[in-house]
Design a protein around this motif. Structure first.
Motif, short mmCIF file in Angstrom:
data_model
loop_
_atom_site.label_atom_id
_atom_site.label_comp_id
_atom_site.label_asym_id
_atom_site.label_seq_id
_atom_site.Cartn_x
_atom_site.Cartn_y
_atom_site.Cartn_z
N GLU A 128 37.72 -26.29 -4.76
CA GLU A 128 38.00 -25.67 -6.05
C GLU A 128 39.49 -25.41 -6.24
OE1 GLU A 128 33.77 -23.29 -6.82
OE2 GLU A 128 35.59 -22.18 -6.31
N LYS A 129 40.19 -25.10 -5.15
CA LYS A 129 41.62 -24.81 -5.23
C LYS A 129 42.44 -26.08 -5.43
CE LYS A 129 41.47 -20.32 -4.36
NZ LYS A 129 41.86 -19.33 -5.39
N VAL A 130 42.16 -27.10 -4.64
CA VAL A 130 43.00 -28.32 -4.66
C VAL A 130 42.38 -29.41 -5.52
CG1 VAL A 130 43.91 -27.76 -2.40
CG2 VAL A 130 41.99 -29.34 -2.58
N THR A 131 41.13 -29.22 -5.95
CA THR A 131 40.37 -30.12 -6.83
C THR A 131 40.25 -31.54 -6.28
OG1 THR A 131 42.25 -30.76 -8.26
CG2 THR A 131 41.03 -28.75 -8.83
N PRO A 178 37.11 -27.43 -10.44
CA PRO A 178 37.37 -27.41 -11.89
C PRO A 178 38.53 -28.29 -12.32
CG PRO A 178 38.46 -25.54 -10.89
CD PRO A 178 37.75 -26.27 -9.77
N GLY A 179 38.95 -29.25 -11.51
CA GLY A 179 40.12 -30.05 -11.80
C GLY A 179 39.99 -30.91 -13.04
N THR A 180 41.12 -31.17 -13.66
CA THR A 180 41.17 -32.00 -14.87
C THR A 180 40.67 -33.41 -14.59
OG1 THR A 180 43.03 -30.75 -15.75
CG2 THR A 180 42.70 -32.96 -16.63
N GLN A 181 40.96 -33.95 -13.39
CA GLN A 181 40.64 -35.34 -13.12
C GLN A 181 39.15 -35.64 -13.22
OE1 GLN A 181 42.96 -35.51 -9.34
NE2 GLN A 181 43.66 -37.48 -10.11
N ILE A 182 38.32 -34.77 -12.66
CA ILE A 182 36.89 -35.07 -12.68
C ILE A 182 36.30 -34.86 -14.07
CG2 ILE A 182 36.06 -32.76 -11.98
CD1 ILE A 182 34.01 -34.34 -10.17
N VAL A 216 27.92 -38.04 -12.19
CA VAL A 216 29.21 -38.05 -11.50
C VAL A 216 29.14 -37.07 -10.34
CG1 VAL A 216 31.68 -37.59 -11.67
CG2 VAL A 216 30.46 -38.61 -13.62
N TYR A 217 29.49 -37.55 -9.13
CA TYR A 217 29.51 -36.71 -7.94
C TYR A 217 30.89 -36.77 -7.29
CZ TYR A 217 24.50 -36.75 -8.67
OH TYR A 217 23.25 -36.61 -9.24
N SER A 218 31.37 -35.63 -6.84
CA SER A 218 32.76 -35.54 -6.38
C SER A 218 33.05 -36.45 -5.19
CB SER A 218 33.11 -34.09 -6.04
OG SER A 218 32.31 -33.59 -4.98
N ASP A 219 32.08 -36.66 -4.31
CA ASP A 219 32.34 -37.54 -3.16
C ASP A 219 32.52 -38.99 -3.58
OD1 ASP A 219 29.51 -39.10 -2.15
OD2 ASP A 219 29.27 -37.40 -3.50
N ASP A 222 32.53 -24.52 -13.28
CA ASP A 222 31.77 -24.97 -14.44
C ASP A 222 32.20 -24.33 -15.75
OD1 ASP A 222 29.95 -26.70 -13.00
OD2 ASP A 222 29.05 -24.88 -12.19
N TYR A 223 32.45 -23.03 -15.72
CA TYR A 223 32.77 -22.33 -16.98
C TYR A 223 34.26 -22.40 -17.29
CZ TYR A 223 32.61 -18.77 -20.62
OH TYR A 223 32.72 -18.10 -21.82
N ASP A 224 35.08 -21.87 -16.39
CA ASP A 224 36.53 -21.87 -16.61
C ASP A 224 37.08 -23.30 -16.64
OD1 ASP A 224 36.39 -19.12 -16.58
OD2 ASP A 224 37.13 -18.92 -14.53
N GLY A 225 36.57 -24.14 -15.75
CA GLY A 225 37.05 -25.52 -15.70
C GLY A 225 36.75 -26.29 -16.97
N ALA A 226 35.53 -26.13 -17.49
CA ALA A 226 35.15 -26.83 -18.72
C ALA A 226 35.97 -26.35 -19.91
CB ALA A 226 33.66 -26.66 -18.98
N LEU A 227 36.13 -25.03 -20.03
CA LEU A 227 36.90 -24.48 -21.14
C LEU A 227 38.35 -24.93 -21.08
CD1 LEU A 227 35.53 -20.83 -21.42
CD2 LEU A 227 35.01 -22.77 -22.89
N ALA A 228 38.92 -24.93 -19.87
CA ALA A 228 40.32 -25.35 -19.72
C ALA A 228 40.50 -26.81 -20.13
CB ALA A 228 40.78 -25.15 -18.28
N TYR A 229 39.47 -27.61 -19.92
CA TYR A 229 39.56 -29.03 -20.27
C TYR A 229 39.38 -29.26 -21.77
CZ TYR A 229 38.96 -34.04 -20.22
OH TYR A 229 39.13 -35.38 -20.46
#
Length: 240
Positions: free
Chosen positions: A65-68, A174-178, A164-167, A207-214
Motif C-alpha cells: 500500500e505504501k510503495v504501490t 491504492p497506486g495510480t498505476q493499477i 485485475v490482480y496485483s501479482d 479501495d476508498y481513498d485510492g479510488a477517489l484520488a484517481y
C-alpha cells in the motif's frame, strides 16, 4: 446510502475481492499453516509458524500500500522462512513453486466462501440494469491465477468484463498505476468517464481513498454494514 442505491448513478462498477465478494475459509488457513511447517521442515510450534505467516501477510500488504508495487508470493515465503531461522538458500525457486502448487490444491479443497449468498443475484441485477463490472484486487499469498478459479467455481466469471490482480500487473492499490490499468480496460468497453466508475471495497486506504484520488467514485464496505449493503439493499429494491 446502501450499495445498490449507490450504484444507480454509475455506469461501471469495480469490485475489490477479499471481504468484498469473498472471505477466507477458516479451515484453509489452519491447514495452510501446517503445510508450511511440514513442507519446510520447521522445527517450531505451529503457533509460532502461524504467527510468522500472519505477521508477514500484514506487513507485506502494508508495504504494498505504501510503495504501490507487489511482493511476489515466493518473496513472502522467503521472509517468513528467514524470520523463523530457516536458511533461505537451502530451498530452490522450484521448491518454492512446488509449495505454491500444493497450497493452490489446498485452496481448491477448502475454497474461500462467498461473502453473502445473495451475491450472484446482486451481480446479475447490476448486469441486467446495463452496468459493466470488473474485479480489481491486491494479492499476497494467493495469486490471481488461483482467484480466477474461485470466481469460476462460483459461476461469477461471466458477470465481470475483466479481472485485475496485483501479482499479474506488478503494482497494487491504492497506486495510480493499477487504477490506470483498470481504467484503460474500462475504456475498451465503451466511452465511460472516470466519474461514471464506482469502486467498491472494504479497505479505506486501497479501495476508498485510492479510488477517489484517481477520480473514480468510491463505496466503502464495513463489517457493520456489509451484509446490509449486499442483502437488504437487494431485498428492499425488489419489494419497492
Amino acid at each position: 446510502m446502501r450499495l445498490l442505491e449507490a450504484t444507480e448513478k454509475y455506469q461501471h462498477i469495480s469490485f475489490d475481492l477479499w471481504l468484498t465478494l469473498i472471505k477466507s475459509n477458516p479451515e484453509y488457513k489452519v491447514r495452510r499453516n501446517q503445510l508450511f511447517k511440514d513442507f519446510f521442515e520447521i522445527n517450531q510450534p505451529i503457533e509460532t509458524v502461524a504467527a510468522a505467516i500472519r505477521k508477514f501477510d500484514v506487513l507485506t500488504n502494508s508495504i504494498n500500500e505504501k510503495v504501490t508495487k507487489n511482493f511476489d508470493t515466493s518473496e513472502i515465503y522467503c521472509l517468513i522462512l528467514d524470520h523463523l531461522g530457516v536458511a533461505v538458500d537451502s530451498y530452490s525457486r522450484q521448491q518454492l513453486t512446488d509449495f505454491y502448487e500444493q497450497t493452490d490444491a489446498l485452496l481448491m479443497q477448502y475454497k474461500p466462501l462467498l461473502l453473502q449468498d445473495s451475491l450472484p443475484n446482486f451481480l446479475k441485477q447490476l448486469v441486467d440494469e446495463g452496468k459493466t463490472l470488473n474485479i480489481l484486487s491486491n494479492t499476497a499469498f494467493i495469486k490471481g491465477s488461483s482467484l480466477r478459479k474461485i470466481i469460476e467455481h462460483y459461476q461469477l466469471t461471466s458477470y465481470f468484463a475483466f479481472q485485475v490482480y496485483s501479482d499479474e500487473v506488478g503494482f497494487s492499490k491504492p497506486g495510480t498505476q493499477i487504477y490506470d490499468y483498470a481504467y484503460s480496460h474500462i475504456q475498451q468497453i465503451g466511452n465511460i468517464q472516470k466519474h461514471e466508475v464506482l469502486h467498491v471495497g472494504d479497505n479505506k486506504v486501497s479501495d476508498y481513498d485510492g479510488a477517489l484520488a484517481y477520480g473514480f467514485g468510491a463505496y466503502l464496505l464495513t463489517q457493520e454494514t456489509i451484509y446490509e449493503s449486499k442483502l437488504q439493499s437487494l431485498q428492499n429494491h425488489r419489494s419497492a
